[in-house]
Design a protein around this motif. Structure first.
Motif, mmCIF file in Angstrom:
data_model
loop_
_atom_site.group_PDB
_atom_site.id
_atom_site.type_symbol
_atom_site.label_atom_id
_atom_site.label_comp_id
_atom_site.label_asym_id
_atom_site.label_seq_id
_atom_site.Cartn_x
_atom_site.Cartn_y
_atom_site.Cartn_z
ATOM 1 N N ASP A 131 73.043 58.905 16.556
ATOM 2 C CA ASP A 131 71.740 58.409 16.101
ATOM 3 C C ASP A 131 70.617 59.373 16.483
ATOM 4 N N ARG A 176 66.511 47.775 3.895
ATOM 5 C CA ARG A 176 66.302 46.771 4.949
ATOM 6 C C ARG A 176 64.870 46.218 4.945
ATOM 7 N N LYS A 177 64.122 46.546 3.914
ATOM 8 C CA LYS A 177 62.672 46.274 3.961
ATOM 9 C C LYS A 177 62.304 44.790 3.954
ATOM 10 N N VAL A 203 60.246 44.043 7.600
ATOM 11 C CA VAL A 203 60.125 45.481 7.869
ATOM 12 C C VAL A 203 59.025 46.077 6.983
ATOM 13 N N ARG A 217 63.253 53.929 13.635
ATOM 14 C CA ARG A 217 62.874 54.429 12.314
ATOM 15 C C ARG A 217 61.675 53.671 11.754
ATOM 16 N N MET A 218 61.654 52.350 11.998
ATOM 17 C CA MET A 218 60.514 51.569 11.518
ATOM 18 C C MET A 218 59.226 51.989 12.227
ATOM 19 N N LEU A 220 59.244 53.919 3.829
ATOM 20 C CA LEU A 220 60.506 53.283 4.222
ATOM 21 C C LEU A 220 61.689 53.939 3.521
ATOM 22 N N LEU A 244 65.063 53.247 5.334
ATOM 23 C CA LEU A 244 65.071 51.808 5.594
ATOM 24 C C LEU A 244 64.758 50.975 4.350
ATOM 25 N N LEU A 300 66.326 44.021 13.368
ATOM 26 C CA LEU A 300 66.741 45.428 13.322
ATOM 27 C C LEU A 300 67.469 45.812 14.604
ATOM 28 N N ASN A 301 68.438 46.710 14.483
ATOM 29 C CA ASN A 301 69.060 47.263 15.687
ATOM 30 C C ASN A 301 68.168 48.381 16.238
ATOM 31 N N GLU A 352 67.323 51.407 13.979
ATOM 32 C CA GLU A 352 66.457 50.978 12.873
ATOM 33 C C GLU A 352 65.035 50.705 13.357
#
Length: 249
Positions: A177, A135-136, A101, A150-151, A127, A132, A143-144, A147
């Protein structure tokens, strides 16, 4: 907000785009002021993403002018327009699946920072901003959907835009969400001072977010104004719900 040339960050003047015999965008003019969140709505095939592609330099308009931050940008290449301060997300999020990510986000930062260390620092900062940072180090492939969205926003923010084009960042998200994304978009404007144009089909989201809305239908601009004005416009109701629904109203 007072609409003056000094306030204006984007001016689209009589812009058209033809693909062979198809007119995808027809003589569209619109303006966006600094610090606004402007909604761009319309049915599928209305010309919204085509307009975004012209603003971002994916392809030039067939005719018309695009003035960003006082400079004409129509026909300039993507990377140059991005460096001038136009960032964007894409409708279909396609991460580099073999990269983390963080490294996916570094790709955006490298457009402005040629030093990898500086680009990484910028990527880590955005991030954290989008939530995030924990999760980086995982792969973009893991990622779901929320996510991934967002990325995609983080990657666009890493280019350090003055104007951010968001193309359906809430598509496929559940209401919870979607609400998180609405809050994120507001923070991008309020905390970072970034002007935003958002394409969205989730009407509750677009009405909540937008200071003003422009409506496209089959490539033509058919309405503009504040959300409450646009939502009651007969042409808009017709283009969204059809003649029968309009007749009932």
């Amino acid at each position: 907000m007072e609409h003056t040339q000094q306030n204006r960050i984007l001016e689209v003047q009589n812009v058209s785009k033809q693909f062979g015999g198809l007119v995808a965008v027809n003589q569209v003019s619109l303006g966006v002021d600094r610090g606004e969140i402007v909604g761009l709505i319309g049915a599928n095939g209305a010309g919204k993403t085509t307009l975004f592609n012209m603003l971002a330099g994916v392809f030039p308009p067939t005719s018309g002018k695009i003035v960003f931050d006082g400079k004409e940008i129509q026909g300039l290449p993507c990377h140059q327009i991005c460096r001038m301060g136009v960032g964007r997300t894409y409708q279909l999020v396609k991460p580099f699946v073999n990269l983390s990510v963080l490294d996916n986000t570094v790709v955006g930062a490298l457009n402005r920072h040629h030093d990898v260390k500086e680009a990484r620092k910028k990527a880590e900062e955005v991030l954290e901003f989008v939530g995030l940072d924990q999760r980086k180090h995982i792969s973009g492939a893991n990622l779901n959907r929320p996510e991934l969205k967002r990325m995609e926003v983080a990657r666009a923010l890493a280019t350090e835009p003055k104007l951010l084009l968001l193309d359906e960042v809430m598509a496929g998200l559940n209401p919870t969400d979607s609400n998180h994304v609405i809050e994120l978009v507001k923070r991008i404007r309020d905390e970072r001072g970034i002007t935003i144009i958002v394409i969205e089909h989730v009407m509750k989201a677009i009405m909540t977010l937008s200071d003003r809305i422009y409506v496209l239908n089959q490539g033509n601009l058919i309405a503009s104004g504040k959300p409450e004005e646009v939502s009651q416009d007969p042409e808009v109701i017709k283009s969204y719900f059809g003649e029968k629904r309009y007749a009932k109203n």
